[in-house]
Design a protein around this motif. Structure first.
Motif, PDB file in Angstrom:
ATOM      1  N   UNK A   1       0.939  -1.238  -0.013  1.00 52.60           N
ATOM      2  CA  UNK A   1      -0.016  -0.117   0.014  1.00 52.60           C
ATOM      3  C   UNK A   1       1.022   1.113   0.005  1.00 52.60           C
ATOM      4  N   UNK A   2       0.305   2.641   0.071  1.00 47.78           N
ATOM      5  CA  UNK A   2       0.986   3.633   0.138  1.00 47.78           C
ATOM      6  C   UNK A   2       1.682   3.710  -1.160  1.00 47.78           C
ATOM      7  N   UNK A   3       1.035   3.513  -2.366  1.00 42.80           N
ATOM      8  CA  UNK A   3       2.016   3.769  -3.558  1.00 42.80           C
ATOM      9  C   UNK A   3       3.158   2.531  -3.652  1.00 42.80           C
ATOM     10  N   UNK A   4       3.124   1.609  -2.891  1.00 42.78           N
ATOM     11  CA  UNK A   4       4.112   0.639  -2.985  1.00 42.78           C
ATOM     12  C   UNK A   4       3.526  -0.625  -3.086  1.00 42.78           C
ATOM     13  N   UNK A   5       4.290  -1.611  -3.941  1.00 41.25           N
ATOM     14  CA  UNK A   5       3.627  -2.760  -4.339  1.00 41.25           C
ATOM     15  C   UNK A   5       4.588  -3.939  -3.878  1.00 41.25           C
ATOM     16  N   UNK A   6       5.741  -4.049  -4.714  1.00 40.40           N
ATOM     17  CA  UNK A   6       6.860  -5.024  -4.291  1.00 40.40           C
ATOM     18  C   UNK A   6       8.135  -4.359  -3.655  1.00 40.40           C
ATOM     19  N   UNK A   7       8.719  -4.873  -2.735  1.00 41.21           N
ATOM     20  CA  UNK A   7       9.728  -4.362  -2.128  1.00 41.21           C
ATOM     21  C   UNK A   7      11.161  -4.551  -2.909  1.00 41.21           C
ATOM     22  N   UNK A   8      11.246  -3.478  -3.551  1.00 43.75           N
ATOM     23  CA  UNK A   8      12.303  -3.442  -4.596  1.00 43.75           C
ATOM     24  C   UNK A   8      13.763  -3.601  -3.970  1.00 43.75           C
ATOM     25  N   UNK A   9      14.131  -2.760  -3.043  1.00 42.65           N
ATOM     26  CA  UNK A   9      15.332  -3.092  -2.253  1.00 42.65           C
ATOM     27  C   UNK A   9      15.402  -4.447  -1.674  1.00 42.65           C
ATOM     28  N   UNK A  10      14.669  -4.984  -0.981  1.00 38.19           N
ATOM     29  CA  UNK A  10      14.877  -5.951  -0.181  1.00 38.19           C
ATOM     30  C   UNK A  10      14.966  -7.184  -1.120  1.00 38.19           C
ATOM     31  N   UNK A  11      13.945  -7.239  -1.934  1.00 41.75           N
ATOM     32  CA  UNK A  11      14.246  -8.080  -3.137  1.00 41.75           C
ATOM     33  C   UNK A  11      15.646  -8.042  -3.898  1.00 41.75           C
ATOM     34  N   UNK A  12      16.146  -6.906  -4.425  1.00 42.73           N
ATOM     35  CA  UNK A  12      17.405  -6.745  -4.817  1.00 42.73           C
ATOM     36  C   UNK A  12      18.549  -7.402  -3.848  1.00 42.73           C
ATOM     37  N   UNK A  13      18.593  -7.000  -2.437  1.00 44.20           N
ATOM     38  CA  UNK A  13      19.169  -7.485  -1.452  1.00 44.20           C
ATOM     39  C   UNK A  13      19.490  -8.855  -1.521  1.00 44.20           C
ATOM     40  N   UNK A  14      18.309  -9.409  -1.584  1.00 45.22           N
ATOM     41  CA  UNK A  14      17.892 -11.068  -1.510  1.00 45.22           C
ATOM     42  C   UNK A  14      18.677 -11.570  -2.810  1.00 45.22           C
ATOM     43  N   UNK A  15      18.682 -11.157  -3.922  1.00 48.85           N
ATOM     44  CA  UNK A  15      19.095 -11.605  -5.076  1.00 48.85           C
ATOM     45  C   UNK A  15      20.535 -11.333  -5.218  1.00 48.85           C
ATOM     46  N   UNK A  16      21.012 -10.300  -4.633  1.00 48.75           N
ATOM     47  CA  UNK A  16      22.562 -10.113  -4.803  1.00 48.75           C
ATOM     48  C   UNK A  16      23.435 -11.023  -3.643  1.00 48.75           C
ATOM     49  N   UNK A  17      22.568 -11.569  -2.784  1.00 51.97           N
ATOM     50  CA  UNK A  17      23.139 -12.625  -1.732  1.00 51.97           C
ATOM     51  C   UNK A  17      23.313 -13.720  -2.391  1.00 51.97           C
ATOM     52  N   UNK A  18      22.305 -14.190  -2.874  1.00 51.26           N
ATOM     53  CA  UNK A  18      22.168 -15.719  -3.383  1.00 51.26           C
ATOM     54  C   UNK A  18      22.997 -15.589  -4.828  1.00 51.26           C
ATOM     55  N   UNK A  19      22.727 -14.870  -5.754  1.00 53.25           N
ATOM     56  CA  UNK A  19      23.594 -14.774  -6.837  1.00 53.25           C
ATOM     57  C   UNK A  19      25.045 -14.474  -6.846  1.00 53.25           C
ATOM     58  N   UNK A  20      25.399 -13.480  -6.251  1.00 52.16           N
ATOM     59  CA  UNK A  20      26.699 -12.668  -6.255  1.00 52.16           C
ATOM     60  C   UNK A  20      27.294 -12.777  -4.944  1.00 52.16           C
ATOM     61  N   UNK A  21      26.899 -13.265  -3.865  1.00 54.62           N
ATOM     62  CA  UNK A  21      27.372 -13.291  -2.677  1.00 54.62           C
ATOM     63  C   UNK A  21      27.861 -12.043  -1.937  1.00 54.62           C
ATOM     64  N   UNK A  22      26.919 -11.001  -2.201  1.00 52.89           N
ATOM     65  CA  UNK A  22      27.121  -9.746  -1.532  1.00 52.89           C
ATOM     66  C   UNK A  22      26.358  -9.994  -0.156  1.00 52.89           C
ATOM     67  N   UNK A  23      27.122  -9.542   0.860  1.00 55.99           N
ATOM     68  CA  UNK A  23      26.532  -9.868   2.140  1.00 55.99           C
ATOM     69  C   UNK A  23      25.810  -8.682   2.897  1.00 55.99           C
ATOM     70  N   UNK A  24      26.714  -7.678   2.915  1.00 59.05           N
ATOM     71  CA  UNK A  24      26.140  -6.520   3.520  1.00 59.05           C
ATOM     72  C   UNK A  24      25.825  -5.467   3.017  1.00 59.05           C
ATOM     73  N   UNK A  25      24.751  -4.577   3.550  1.00 64.29           N
ATOM     74  CA  UNK A  25      24.080  -3.597   2.660  1.00 64.29           C
ATOM     75  C   UNK A  25      23.593  -2.506   3.609  1.00 64.29           C
ATOM     76  N   UNK A  26      23.571  -1.250   3.176  1.00 66.80           N
ATOM     77  CA  UNK A  26      23.220  -0.157   4.050  1.00 66.80           C
ATOM     78  C   UNK A  26      22.185   0.559   3.184  1.00 66.80           C
ATOM     79  N   UNK A  27      20.958   1.172   3.954  1.00 69.93           N
ATOM     80  CA  UNK A  27      19.825   1.764   3.221  1.00 69.93           C
ATOM     81  C   UNK A  27      19.691   3.032   3.791  1.00 69.93           C
TER      82      UNK A  27
END
Length: 291
Positions: free
Chosen positions: A113-139
């Motif tokens: 809601x609130x003009x938001x649909x999919x959590x783009x940043x969290x999906x990206x973090x999940x992808x980068x961890x699984x595919x590229x083994x990038x572990x730590x993020x700051x938002x």
């Protein structure tokens, strides 16, 4: 100069959710002069694949987004944010600006809601961890409203620093989830000096984010940038484009020191076409000018 990527889909320039008209209707024309530069590339945002959405959200949420016509740009919005993160982390580009049609930070595991649909940043973090083994993020979230969906999804994740400028002050026990009361608000709309509002907000961002992110040492920094805080928009804190430019330079310098320059700017809230056209191009220029 750094290599900068701009991520965009033509659907983002049409009205897709409850803003005042189509806020990006002047794009990509508004940045044609920037796209002509040798170190700037525009990528068409692809649709996100459902398998990655399901690693963050429930099937019920996906069905709800599918049924909401105002979320028609959600797949390409999240897909562009993911692609931008991947190209930064693989070194194809140094930094990125991801334009979006539908936001992400109010989307949790099974609600949106609130003009938001999919959590783009969290999906990206999940992808980068699984595919590229990038572990730590700051938002860093400087949208006008609290990123409640992002906070809920990441609350128990000690490898993500989430600093949100909103209407409260709080710090989690481990220091990785931080809310900061944003300066501005009612007084900023009652004739206060815009320069003072810009300086106060930018200075607060610097003082609250720099040491935390330097100590945390992430691999990639996201700046979740909302221009809804601009004077005259729906979350006005009395700010002007000058404030966002100050933050952009600060974020680039911080990323250079902490991540080797890896920074992704993700567009968040804001409704007015005139403001979008005036404030977004200078930020992309700052990204591209950084040496």
């Amino acid at each position: 100069m750094k290599k900068t990527g701009v991520f965009y889909h033509p659907s983002f320039s049409r009205r897709s959710y409850l803003t005042q008209g189509a806020r990006l209707e002047d794009f990509p024309g508004a940045i044609e002069h920037i796209l002509a530069r040798d170190n700037v590339t525009m990528y068409e945002s692809p649709p996100i694949e459902e398998e990655w959405i399901l690693k963050v959200h429930t099937p019920e949420l996906i069905r709800g987004v599918e049924a909401d016509t105002l979320c028609s740009t959600a797949w390409h919005s999240a897909g562009g944010v993911l692609l931008a993160g991947e190209k930064v982390c693989t070194g194809e580009i140094d930094n990125a600006f991801a334009l979006i049609g539908a936001g992400g930070h109010h989307s949790g595991r099974n609600y949106f809601g609130g003009y938001c649909c999919f959590n783009d940043v969290v999906i990206t973090i999940t992808y980068l961890r699984e595919i590229h083994n990038i572990r730590r993020f700051a938002v860093l979230d400087t949208d006008a409203h609290h990123g409640d969906g992002t906070r809920d999804l990441l609350y128990s994740d000690p490898d993500v620093l989430h600093v949100c400028f909103c209407g409260m002050d709080s710090v989690s026990d481990d220091g990785t989830k931080v809310d900061v009361t944003a300066p501005g608000g009612f007084w900023a709309n009652r004739g206060s000096n815009a320069k003072d509002a810009d300086e106060q907000y930018a200075d607060k961002v610097k003082s609250e984010f720099y040491q935390r992110v330097a100590d945390f040492e992430p691999d990639l920094i996201f700046w979740y940038f909302g221009f809804d805080t601009h004077k005259g928009d729906y979350g006005s804190l009395g700010l002007s484009g000058r404030c966002y430019q100050k933050i952009a330079r600060f974020m680039l310098q911080t990323a250079e020191e902490v991540t080797g320059g890896r920074l992704e700017v993700v567009l968040a809230g804001g409704s007015r076409t005139d403001i979008a056209t005036n404030v977004i191009p200078p930020i992309i220029e700052i990204l591209a000018d950084w040496e």
